[in-house]
Design an enzyme around this catalytic site. Structure first.
Site, mmCIF file in Angstrom:
data_model
loop_
_atom_site.group_PDB
_atom_site.id
_atom_site.type_symbol
_atom_site.label_atom_id
_atom_site.label_comp_id
_atom_site.label_asym_id
_atom_site.label_seq_id
_atom_site.Cartn_x
_atom_site.Cartn_y
_atom_site.Cartn_z
ATOM 1 N N LYS A 124 -17.801 61.764 -79.111
ATOM 2 C CA LYS A 124 -17.472 62.085 -77.707
ATOM 3 C C LYS A 124 -18.624 61.612 -76.833
ATOM 4 O O LYS A 124 -19.774 61.584 -77.288
ATOM 5 C CB LYS A 124 -17.309 63.595 -77.534
ATOM 6 N N ASP A 164 -11.019 60.874 -70.891
ATOM 7 C CA ASP A 164 -10.999 62.343 -70.945
ATOM 8 C C ASP A 164 -11.058 62.779 -69.479
ATOM 9 O O ASP A 164 -10.699 61.989 -68.587
ATOM 10 C CB ASP A 164 -12.181 62.890 -71.759
ATOM 11 N N PHE A 236 -3.809 69.356 -63.283
ATOM 12 C CA PHE A 236 -2.800 68.450 -62.716
ATOM 13 C C PHE A 236 -3.166 67.022 -63.086
ATOM 14 O O PHE A 236 -2.815 66.069 -62.409
ATOM 15 C CB PHE A 236 -2.691 68.632 -61.194
ATOM 16 N N ASN A 238 -4.078 64.037 -66.396
ATOM 17 C CA ASN A 238 -3.366 63.202 -67.354
ATOM 18 C C ASN A 238 -2.549 64.023 -68.355
ATOM 19 O O ASN A 238 -1.372 63.749 -68.593
ATOM 20 C CB ASN A 238 -4.458 62.365 -68.050
ATOM 21 N N VAL A 239 -3.156 65.047 -68.915
ATOM 22 C CA VAL A 239 -2.475 65.830 -69.952
ATOM 23 C C VAL A 239 -1.332 66.655 -69.340
ATOM 24 O O VAL A 239 -0.212 66.678 -69.865
ATOM 25 C CB VAL A 239 -3.484 66.737 -70.698
ATOM 26 N N TRP A 241 0.350 66.093 -66.680
ATOM 27 C CA TRP A 241 1.403 65.180 -66.224
ATOM 28 C C TRP A 241 2.334 64.772 -67.371
ATOM 29 O O TRP A 241 3.570 64.852 -67.257
ATOM 30 C CB TRP A 241 0.723 63.961 -65.587
HETATM 31 P P1 NDP Z 1 -8.021 64.783 -66.050
HETATM 32 O O1 NDP Z 1 -9.310 64.448 -65.414
HETATM 33 O O2 NDP Z 1 -6.899 63.803 -65.946
HETATM 34 O O3 NDP Z 1 -7.521 66.187 -65.572
HETATM 35 C C1 NDP Z 1 -8.273 67.357 -65.649
HETATM 36 C C2 NDP Z 1 -7.635 68.287 -64.681
HETATM 37 O O4 NDP Z 1 -8.136 69.593 -64.705
HETATM 38 C C3 NDP Z 1 -7.863 67.790 -63.290
HETATM 39 O O5 NDP Z 1 -6.717 67.997 -62.576
HETATM 40 C C4 NDP Z 1 -9.021 68.660 -62.843
HETATM 41 O O6 NDP Z 1 -9.212 68.739 -61.480
HETATM 42 C C5 NDP Z 1 -8.552 69.938 -63.379
HETATM 43 N N1 NDP Z 1 -9.586 70.932 -63.458
HETATM 44 C C6 NDP Z 1 -10.894 70.779 -63.687
HETATM 45 N N2 NDP Z 1 -11.516 71.957 -63.660
HETATM 46 C C7 NDP Z 1 -10.554 72.868 -63.404
HETATM 47 C C8 NDP Z 1 -10.551 74.263 -63.250
HETATM 48 N N3 NDP Z 1 -11.683 74.953 -63.334
HETATM 49 N N4 NDP Z 1 -9.380 74.880 -63.010
HETATM 50 C C9 NDP Z 1 -8.225 74.199 -62.930
HETATM 51 N N5 NDP Z 1 -8.187 72.869 -63.058
HETATM 52 C C10 NDP Z 1 -9.331 72.215 -63.282
HETATM 53 O O7 NDP Z 1 -8.327 65.081 -67.577
HETATM 54 P P2 NDP Z 1 -7.337 65.137 -68.783
HETATM 55 O O8 NDP Z 1 -5.992 65.563 -68.344
HETATM 56 O O9 NDP Z 1 -7.490 63.881 -69.525
HETATM 57 O O10 NDP Z 1 -8.002 66.290 -69.658
HETATM 58 C C11 NDP Z 1 -7.661 67.671 -69.514
HETATM 59 C C12 NDP Z 1 -8.040 68.413 -70.784
HETATM 60 O O11 NDP Z 1 -7.337 67.853 -71.903
HETATM 61 C C13 NDP Z 1 -9.522 68.333 -71.163
HETATM 62 O O12 NDP Z 1 -9.903 69.527 -71.804
HETATM 63 C C14 NDP Z 1 -9.544 67.201 -72.175
HETATM 64 O O13 NDP Z 1 -10.658 67.282 -73.030
HETATM 65 C C15 NDP Z 1 -8.255 67.453 -72.909
HETATM 66 N N6 NDP Z 1 -7.709 66.329 -73.646
HETATM 67 C C16 NDP Z 1 -7.508 65.124 -73.046
HETATM 68 C C17 NDP Z 1 -6.960 64.094 -73.767
HETATM 69 C C18 NDP Z 1 -6.634 62.797 -73.164
HETATM 70 O O14 NDP Z 1 -6.065 61.958 -73.859
HETATM 71 N N7 NDP Z 1 -6.949 62.548 -71.917
HETATM 72 C C19 NDP Z 1 -6.640 64.237 -75.186
HETATM 73 C C20 NDP Z 1 -6.831 65.568 -75.687
HETATM 74 C C21 NDP Z 1 -7.363 66.543 -74.932
HETATM 75 P P3 NDP Z 1 -10.570 68.096 -60.862
HETATM 76 O O15 NDP Z 1 -10.846 66.820 -61.551
HETATM 77 O O16 NDP Z 1 -10.179 67.941 -59.461
HETATM 78 O O17 NDP Z 1 -11.659 69.094 -61.121
HETATM 79 O O1 2IT Z 2 -10.015 65.010 -76.535
HETATM 80 C C1 2IT Z 2 -9.408 63.997 -76.924
HETATM 81 O O2 2IT Z 2 -8.806 63.951 -78.009
HETATM 82 C C2 2IT Z 2 -9.381 62.832 -76.028
HETATM 83 N N1 2IT Z 2 -9.914 62.891 -74.932
HETATM 84 C C3 2IT Z 2 -8.752 61.551 -76.488
HETATM 85 C C4 2IT Z 2 -9.697 60.752 -77.342
HETATM 86 C C5 2IT Z 2 -9.230 59.381 -77.698
HETATM 87 O O3 2IT Z 2 -10.047 58.697 -78.336
HETATM 88 O O4 2IT Z 2 -8.122 58.982 -77.397
#
Ligand code: NDP
Ligand code: 2IT
Length: 444
Positions: A124, A164, A236, A238-239, A241
């Protein structure tokens, strides 16, 4: 050594790293019995070795904003474990990023990646960079500055970053472009790439899709389905959505989204053009979901979290420790059936304990959100073959992988009663594969 002695040792070696210690405790307490019952693992001291990253790189990231002012952020890459494949894991850009949060995420990634059935180690990275309010040019300059150092530590057979929090397609593009320029070669060094330069179809949606596929498997196991279920989602990004899209496709209804400003309650459901609007909100770099409530005329609850809304399924998809014991009590009182973690470690240990004690089906992030990294693995395969699979092909493979993860949880998490301990199941299954690979490689 007892479990407590082990944890004390890890705590004294990793002081000031609460998220990392939380993640280690959560995993090790569930696999300790399995570990001590195998003398080969104990003799090789696998447990002490697995909680120590193979390598951590920390570096300065200087960059220039649009006014000409110079800023310095701190960049990291935690290369945690490469026993079953090259380091693989996302990059997070968020002001909360520090060594503790990235070690926790890298540690979780080892077991998650092992569960996917694909050959990927755990890693990471990221930076304590706040993308809020930054222009496109500033984002590009930051990504380039980050990569100007990171490029020497990664590679398609060594360490393959992805997105992420704060890092999605645009940022991956800027980082990949800089890597390509510095290395003077085109390789599949990143995943989550653009569709015309090596990205896999479905990767942007994959984490959210996977969470829903996993919840669907859990429900199937008790003779139910997602159809007709009400769902609370946080975040709101990536995940969130991707999860929203798939819940709608399967006939469920998403009634909440949240941001750092509060949550929205949409009784008609987040569907159709509203899902498209989530992407716009995310890309705007504003920290708000209130805009959604204003645009679609629904309720907004400032400063609150969505877990007070009565739903059948909860999917926390924002950030670590966003759902605590009080939230868990609310969910149970309101008759929740399933909680699937879309984010990494969004529930506090007290919340998890309470949910499990009340027989709620609880899916830990390392199982439920593994669809993202699994599809990253599929992107790596396509890059190696220099081929591109169709949407249907990738989606079918993703579903097969999510079913395989669910099967592993059942194999190791079903005990005397009917209750499935998905946490234990996921941890034991993920651990055994990596531990045995480490044994095979000797003490290295
Ligand atoms: P994004 O940046 O696309 O989205 C994160 C979201 O959470 C944003 O909307 C962000 O808003 C919001 N957020 C941040 N802090 C808070 C809070 N305190 N309360 C409510 N909302 C909040 O990230 P991802 O969707 O990619 O990641 C979200 C989670 O999923 C993380 O824990 C990540 O590690 C996990 N994840 C992601 C993967 C991926 O493929 N992307 C894979 C597996 C897990 P803002 O940015 O405005 O603070
Ligand atoms: O937490 C996770 O699994 C991710 N942010 C995705 C990692 C990846 O290599 O696709």
């Amino acid at each position: 050594m007892t479990f407590n002695e082990f944890m004390n040792k890890v705590a004294s070696k990793n002081q000031g790293e609460p998220e990392f210690l939380q993640a280690v405790k959560e995993v090790v307490e569930t696999i300790w019995d399995v570990y001590v019952s195998d003398p080969r693992l104990v003799k090789a001291n696998i447990m002490e070795r697995i909680v120590e990253p193979e390598r951590v790189v920390i570096f300065r990231v200087p960059w220039v904003d649009d006014r000409g002012d110079v800023h310095v952020n701190r960049g990291y890459r935690v290369q945690f474990n490469s026993a079953i494949g090259p380091y693989k894991g996302g990059c997070r850009f968020h002001p909360s990023v520090n060594l503790s949060s990235l070690k926790f995420l890298g540690f979780e990634q080892i077991f998650k990646n092992s569960l996917t059935t694909l050959p990927m180690g755990g890693g990471k990275g990221g930076a304590d960079f706040d993308s809020k309010g930054k222009s496109e040019q500033e984002m590009m300059r930051f990504c380039q500055a980050f990569m100007a150092e990171l490029y020497r530590h990664i590679g398609p057979n060594l360490d393959i970053p992805a997105g992420d929090i704060g890092v999605s397609g645009r940022e991956v593009g800027f980082m990949f472009g800089m890597y390509k320029k510095l290395k003077n070669e085109f390789t599949g060094v990143f995943t989550g790439k653009g569709q015309h330069w090596g990205g896999s179809l479905i990767r942007p949606e994959a984490t959210g899709f996977g969470v829903v596929y996993f919840a669907q498997e859990m429900l199937k196991n008790i003779g139910e389905s997602v159809e007709g279920k009400k769902v609370a989602i946080s975040g709101f990004g990536n995940v969130s959505w991707g999860a929203c899209q798939k819940i709608n496709e399967l006939g469920g209804k998403v009634v909440t989204l949240s941001g750092p400003d509060g949550y929205i309650y949409d009784k008609d459901g987040v569907s159709g053009e509203k899902i498209g609007y989530m992407v716009e909100m995310r890309a705007s770099n504003n920290d708000r979901v209130q805009d959604y409530a204003e645009k679609f005329k629904c309720e907004f609850f400032p400063g609150k979290r969505p877990w007070e809304v009565p739903v059948d399924i909860a999917m926390p998809c924002a950030i670590q420790n966003e759902l605590n014991l009080d939230d868990a009590k609310n969910l149970v009182n309101n008759g929740i059936k399933v909680l699937a973690e879309g984010a990494n470690m969004p529930c506090t240990p007290e919340a998890i304990h309470f949910l499990q004690k009340n027989n709620i089906l609880f899916a830990p992030g390392k199982a439920a959100n593994a669809g993202g990294v699994a599809t990253s693995g599929l992107e790596m395969t396509q890059n190696s073959m220099r081929l591109k699979w169709s949407r249907e092909e990738v989606d079918e493979k993703l579903q097969t992988i999510m079913r395989a993860i669910h099967d592993q949880c059942l194999q190791y998490g079903r005990f005397q009663s009917d209750f499935i301990d998905y946490i234990k199941g996921a941890n034991i299954a993920g651990f055994l594969k990596v531990a045995n690979a480490m044994l095979d490689h000797g003490v290295v």
